[in-house]
Design a protein around this motif. Structure first.
Motif, PDB file in Angstrom:
ATOM      1  N   ASN A  20     -11.289  -8.967  -0.846  1.00 24.05           N
ATOM      2  CA  ASN A  20     -11.919 -10.285  -0.731  1.00 24.05           C
ATOM      3  C   ASN A  20     -13.245 -10.327  -1.490  1.00 24.05           C
ATOM      4  OD1 ASN A  20      -9.788 -11.030   0.871  1.00 24.05           O
ATOM      5  ND2 ASN A  20     -10.920 -10.928   2.802  1.00 24.05           N
ATOM      6  N   MET A  21     -13.972  -9.209  -1.454  1.00 26.43           N
ATOM      7  CA  MET A  21     -15.291  -9.149  -2.082  1.00 26.43           C
ATOM      8  C   MET A  21     -15.200  -9.104  -3.607  1.00 26.43           C
ATOM      9  SD  MET A  21     -18.255  -6.247  -1.506  1.00 26.43           S
ATOM     10  CE  MET A  21     -17.164  -4.917  -2.037  1.00 26.43           C
ATOM     11  N   THR A  22     -14.196  -8.388  -4.131  1.00 27.00           N
ATOM     12  CA  THR A  22     -14.126  -8.160  -5.578  1.00 27.00           C
ATOM     13  C   THR A  22     -13.109  -9.029  -6.299  1.00 27.00           C
ATOM     14  OG1 THR A  22     -12.465  -6.409  -5.322  1.00 27.00           O
ATOM     15  CG2 THR A  22     -14.797  -5.752  -5.219  1.00 27.00           C
ATOM     16  N   GLY A  23     -12.079  -9.449  -5.586  1.00 25.07           N
ATOM     17  CA  GLY A  23     -11.020 -10.228  -6.220  1.00 25.07           C
ATOM     18  C   GLY A  23     -10.138  -9.425  -7.148  1.00 25.07           C
ATOM     19  N   THR A  24     -10.156  -8.101  -7.024  1.00 25.31           N
ATOM     20  CA  THR A  24      -9.369  -7.268  -7.926  1.00 25.31           C
ATOM     21  C   THR A  24      -7.910  -7.184  -7.486  1.00 25.31           C
ATOM     22  OG1 THR A  24     -10.252  -5.369  -6.714  1.00 25.31           O
ATOM     23  CG2 THR A  24     -11.228  -5.842  -8.841  1.00 25.31           C
ATOM     24  N   ASP A  25      -7.073  -6.740  -8.419  1.00 26.59           N
ATOM     25  CA  ASP A  25      -5.637  -6.656  -8.164  1.00 26.59           C
ATOM     26  C   ASP A  25      -5.262  -5.398  -7.385  1.00 26.59           C
ATOM     27  OD1 ASP A  25      -5.025  -8.948  -9.961  1.00 26.59           O
ATOM     28  OD2 ASP A  25      -5.711  -7.562 -11.515  1.00 26.59           O
ATOM     29  N   ILE A  26      -6.041  -4.331  -7.565  1.00 26.79           N
ATOM     30  CA  ILE A  26      -5.736  -3.034  -6.971  1.00 26.79           C
ATOM     31  C   ILE A  26      -6.999  -2.499  -6.311  1.00 26.79           C
ATOM     32  CG2 ILE A  26      -5.011  -0.655  -7.452  1.00 26.79           C
ATOM     33  CD1 ILE A  26      -3.529  -1.788  -9.941  1.00 26.79           C
ATOM     34  N   VAL A  27      -6.851  -1.945  -5.125  1.00 25.81           N
ATOM     35  CA  VAL A  27      -7.975  -1.333  -4.410  1.00 25.81           C
ATOM     36  C   VAL A  27      -7.607   0.114  -4.113  1.00 25.81           C
ATOM     37  CG1 VAL A  27      -9.473  -1.430  -2.386  1.00 25.81           C
ATOM     38  CG2 VAL A  27      -8.609  -3.553  -3.387  1.00 25.81           C
ATOM     39  N   HIS A  28      -8.524   1.015  -4.424  1.00 26.05           N
ATOM     40  CA  HIS A  28      -8.304   2.449  -4.231  1.00 26.05           C
ATOM     41  C   HIS A  28      -9.406   2.993  -3.337  1.00 26.05           C
ATOM     42  CE1 HIS A  28      -6.993   6.458  -4.902  1.00 26.05           C
ATOM     43  NE2 HIS A  28      -7.842   6.785  -5.861  1.00 26.05           N
ATOM     44  N   GLY A  29      -9.046   3.942  -2.454  1.00 26.06           N
ATOM     45  CA  GLY A  29     -10.018   4.474  -1.519  1.00 26.06           C
ATOM     46  C   GLY A  29     -10.043   5.983  -1.474  1.00 26.06           C
TER      47      GLY A  29
ATOM     48  N   ASN B 293      -3.765   6.588  -1.641  1.00 31.31           N
ATOM     49  CA  ASN B 293      -4.570   5.646  -0.862  1.00 31.31           C
ATOM     50  C   ASN B 293      -4.851   4.438  -1.740  1.00 31.31           C
ATOM     51  OD1 ASN B 293      -6.244   4.349   0.924  1.00 31.31           O
ATOM     52  ND2 ASN B 293      -7.950   5.789   0.732  1.00 31.31           N
ATOM     53  N   VAL B 294      -3.917   3.509  -1.794  1.00 33.31           N
ATOM     54  CA  VAL B 294      -4.048   2.399  -2.735  1.00 33.31           C
ATOM     55  C   VAL B 294      -3.385   1.142  -2.184  1.00 33.31           C
ATOM     56  CG1 VAL B 294      -1.895   2.890  -4.006  1.00 33.31           C
ATOM     57  CG2 VAL B 294      -3.840   1.834  -5.208  1.00 33.31           C
ATOM     58  N   MET B 295      -3.956  -0.011  -2.549  1.00 32.76           N
ATOM     59  CA  MET B 295      -3.381  -1.307  -2.196  1.00 32.76           C
ATOM     60  C   MET B 295      -3.240  -2.138  -3.463  1.00 32.76           C
ATOM     61  SD  MET B 295      -4.710  -4.167   0.562  1.00 32.76           S
ATOM     62  CE  MET B 295      -6.199  -4.613  -0.330  1.00 32.76           C
ATOM     63  N   MET B 296      -2.109  -2.839  -3.586  1.00 32.04           N
ATOM     64  CA  MET B 296      -1.821  -3.623  -4.787  1.00 32.04           C
ATOM     65  C   MET B 296      -1.450  -5.053  -4.434  1.00 32.04           C
ATOM     66  SD  MET B 296       0.670  -0.905  -6.778  1.00 32.04           S
ATOM     67  CE  MET B 296       1.772  -0.591  -5.389  1.00 32.04           C
TER      68      MET B 296
ATOM     69  N   LEU C  72       0.828  -1.200   0.000  1.00 18.48           N
ATOM     70  CA  LEU C  72       0.000   0.000   0.000  1.00 18.48           C
ATOM     71  C   LEU C  72       0.862   1.249   0.000  1.00 18.48           C
ATOM     72  CD1 LEU C  72      -1.392  -2.222   2.212  1.00 18.48           C
ATOM     73  CD2 LEU C  72      -3.244  -0.559   1.986  1.00 18.48           C
ATOM     74  N   PHE C  73       0.369   2.291  -0.654  1.00 19.95           N
ATOM     75  CA  PHE C  73       0.958   3.621  -0.568  1.00 19.95           C
ATOM     76  C   PHE C  73      -0.011   4.564   0.134  1.00 19.95           C
ATOM     77  CE2 PHE C  73       3.878   2.779  -4.276  1.00 19.95           C
ATOM     78  CZ  PHE C  73       5.060   3.141  -3.628  1.00 19.95           C
ATOM     79  N   ILE C  74       0.561   5.437   0.959  1.00 23.23           N
ATOM     80  CA  ILE C  74      -0.167   6.519   1.597  1.00 23.23           C
ATOM     81  C   ILE C  74       0.804   7.688   1.700  1.00 23.23           C
ATOM     82  CG2 ILE C  74       0.427   5.773   3.946  1.00 23.23           C
ATOM     83  CD1 ILE C  74      -2.406   6.659   4.820  1.00 23.23           C
ATOM     84  N   ASP C  75       0.290   8.911   1.761  1.00 22.26           N
ATOM     85  CA  ASP C  75       1.161  10.084   1.789  1.00 22.26           C
ATOM     86  C   ASP C  75       1.519  10.482   3.221  1.00 22.26           C
ATOM     87  OD1 ASP C  75       1.106  10.161  -0.940  1.00 22.26           O
ATOM     88  OD2 ASP C  75      -0.327  11.826  -1.079  1.00 22.26           O
ATOM     89  N   ASP C  76       2.606  11.263   3.347  1.00 24.61           N
ATOM     90  CA  ASP C  76       3.077  11.633   4.681  1.00 24.61           C
ATOM     91  C   ASP C  76       2.332  12.825   5.272  1.00 24.61           C
ATOM     92  OD1 ASP C  76       4.147  13.649   3.103  1.00 24.61           O
ATOM     93  OD2 ASP C  76       6.115  13.631   4.057  1.00 24.61           O
ATOM     94  N   ASP C  77       1.366  13.391   4.540  1.00 23.52           N
ATOM     95  CA  ASP C  77       0.505  14.416   5.131  1.00 23.52           C
ATOM     96  C   ASP C  77      -0.915  13.891   5.308  1.00 23.52           C
ATOM     97  OD1 ASP C  77      -0.059  14.260   2.450  1.00 23.52           O
ATOM     98  OD2 ASP C  77      -0.054  16.427   2.090  1.00 23.52           O
ATOM     99  N   GLU C  78      -1.047  12.569   5.307  1.00 17.63           N
ATOM    100  CA  GLU C  78      -2.335  11.905   5.511  1.00 17.63           C
ATOM    101  C   GLU C  78      -2.260  10.990   6.729  1.00 17.63           C
ATOM    102  OE1 GLU C  78      -3.549  11.465   0.773  1.00 17.63           O
ATOM    103  OE2 GLU C  78      -2.751   9.740   1.874  1.00 17.63           O
ATOM    104  N   TRP C  79      -3.441  10.569   7.200  1.00 20.33           N
ATOM    105  CA  TRP C  79      -3.493   9.545   8.246  1.00 20.33           C
ATOM    106  C   TRP C  79      -4.759   8.721   8.038  1.00 20.33           C
ATOM    107  CZ3 TRP C  79      -4.437  14.653   8.813  1.00 20.33           C
ATOM    108  CH2 TRP C  79      -5.659  15.051   9.371  1.00 20.33           C
ATOM    109  N   PRO C  80      -4.683   7.404   8.249  1.00 21.12           N
ATOM    110  CA  PRO C  80      -5.827   6.539   7.962  1.00 21.12           C
ATOM    111  C   PRO C  80      -6.796   6.453   9.136  1.00 21.12           C
ATOM    112  CG  PRO C  80      -3.952   5.214   8.601  1.00 21.12           C
ATOM    113  CD  PRO C  80      -3.471   6.641   8.600  1.00 21.12           C
ATOM    114  N   ALA C  81      -8.078   6.222   8.815  1.00 17.28           N
ATOM    115  CA  ALA C  81      -9.072   5.898   9.826  1.00 17.28           C
ATOM    116  C   ALA C  81      -8.715   4.540  10.444  1.00 17.28           C
ATOM    117  CB  ALA C  81     -10.456   5.857   9.193  1.00 17.28           C
TER     118      ALA C  81
END
Length: 321
Positions: free
Chosen positions: A127-136, A174-177, A106-115
């Motif tokens: 798990n629900m979609t089976g996709t290669d990349i998830v973006h939020g 905000n992405v997971m691969m 996953l990538f996230i920026d240094d001026d962000e913070w996750p919930a």
């Protein structure tokens, strides 16, 4: 005869690496590292977490901030310095230095913070979609002393989709691969976009073109702190022009005549739409701003197609920012 209840096989934890580039943002980095330590772990979707910080400052100005979290119990911390200044250099270094057994990256920026539920939401969507990349989504958090016009005009509003919806783009904020597939495909961030930004647009566009699937995770929220220094006309106008310009830079790198012609047409159309919407500035901040954004993004695309690359992240420009 006694019937034994079936036993569920244990779920093998995934190896997850979250990477962030940093450049002289100690407060933002501190907030991010703290929030990553607060992630909610669902035993149905277990993972072992590594946090990888790539400092793009050759002097290592983020080392003390990062290493203050080295003894935390929530994740393993890796801190490295990428002395070659430039966002794609840092992103490639992050992928190179991720642990070899990483399943998801996953990538996230240094001026962000996750919930707190960010990472689990990413895993749920995967798990629900089976996709290669998830973006939020990225939700802005505004400085109280910022210009309220930019809030009313929704200058910093992010795109939105239905949860699990298939999309054709992603950004590195905000992405997971699926990291095993990314490595097998040999996709890299193009270092010719060293100071322009937009290297993530090109990266995920290339991934999509070779068959990677991308889904939206509406609950995988990260927050973006918007200081008053960004809530100015100068910053906002330059950013819109730069975003459009990066689309053109990416199109020129792909060196496909059809792609370049298409983007030139898009640029001209956006300029026309922007001019048509500009009169709304007198009574609607939101639609007036959309006119400005279309006009400037279109202009950035058009001049970019003729060879101008706007280097927002050049050392000279950063020194005067």
């Amino acid at each position: 005869m006694k019937t034994l209840a079936p036993t569920l096989a244990p779920v093998i934890p995934l190896k997850v690496t979250v990477a962030a580039l940093t450049f002289r943002r100690p407060d933002g980095l501190r907030t991010l590292l703290h929030a990553l330590g607060q992630q909610e772990l669902n035993q149905m979707r277990p993972y072992i977490l590594t946090v990888l910080i790539v400092d793009n400052d050759a002097a290592g100005s983020g080392r003390l901030t990062a290493e203050a979290f080295s003894a935390n119990e929530s994740y393993q911390l890796i801190y490295v310095i990428e002395p070659r200044q430039g966002i794609p250099m840092g992103r490639n270094r992050a992928m190179d230095d991720a642990p070899a057994d990483t399943d998801l990256f996953l990538f996230i920026d240094d001026d962000e913070w996750p919930a707190p539920g960010w990472l689990d939401a990413m895993l749920t969507t995967r798990n629900m979609t089976g996709t290669d990349i998830v973006h939020g989504p990225v939700e802005p958090v505004f400085s109280p002393d910022g210009n309220p016009y930019f809030i009313q005009a929704r200058v910093f509003a992010d795109r939105s989709h239905l949860d699990g919806e298939r999309i054709d783009y992603a950004a590195s904020n905000n992405v997971m691969m699926d990291f095993r597939r990314v490595r097998a495909a040999g996709i890299r961030f193009d270092e010719r976009m060293r100071f322009t930004g937009g290297e993530d647009f090109l990266f995920f566009n290339q991934a999509s073109r070779i068959g990677f699937t991308i889904s939206w995770s509406d609950a995988a929220i990260v927050f973006d702190g918007i200081p008053a220094t960004r809530m100015t006309w100068k910053w906002a106008l330059q950013r819109q022009f730069r975003i459009g310009n990066t689309f053109a830079v990416a199109a020129r790198i792909q060196d496909d005549r059809w792609v370049r012609s298409r983007w030139l047409g898009i640029g001209l159309l956006r300029m026309g739409l922007g001019l048509a919407l500009l009169p709304m500035l007198t009574f609607s901040p939101r639609y007036g701003w959309q006119g400005i954004a279309h006009l400037l993004r279109g202009a950035g695309i058009v001049v970019g197609m003729f060879g101008l690359a706007y280097e927002e992240y050049s050392p000279a420009r950063l020194a005067t920012a």
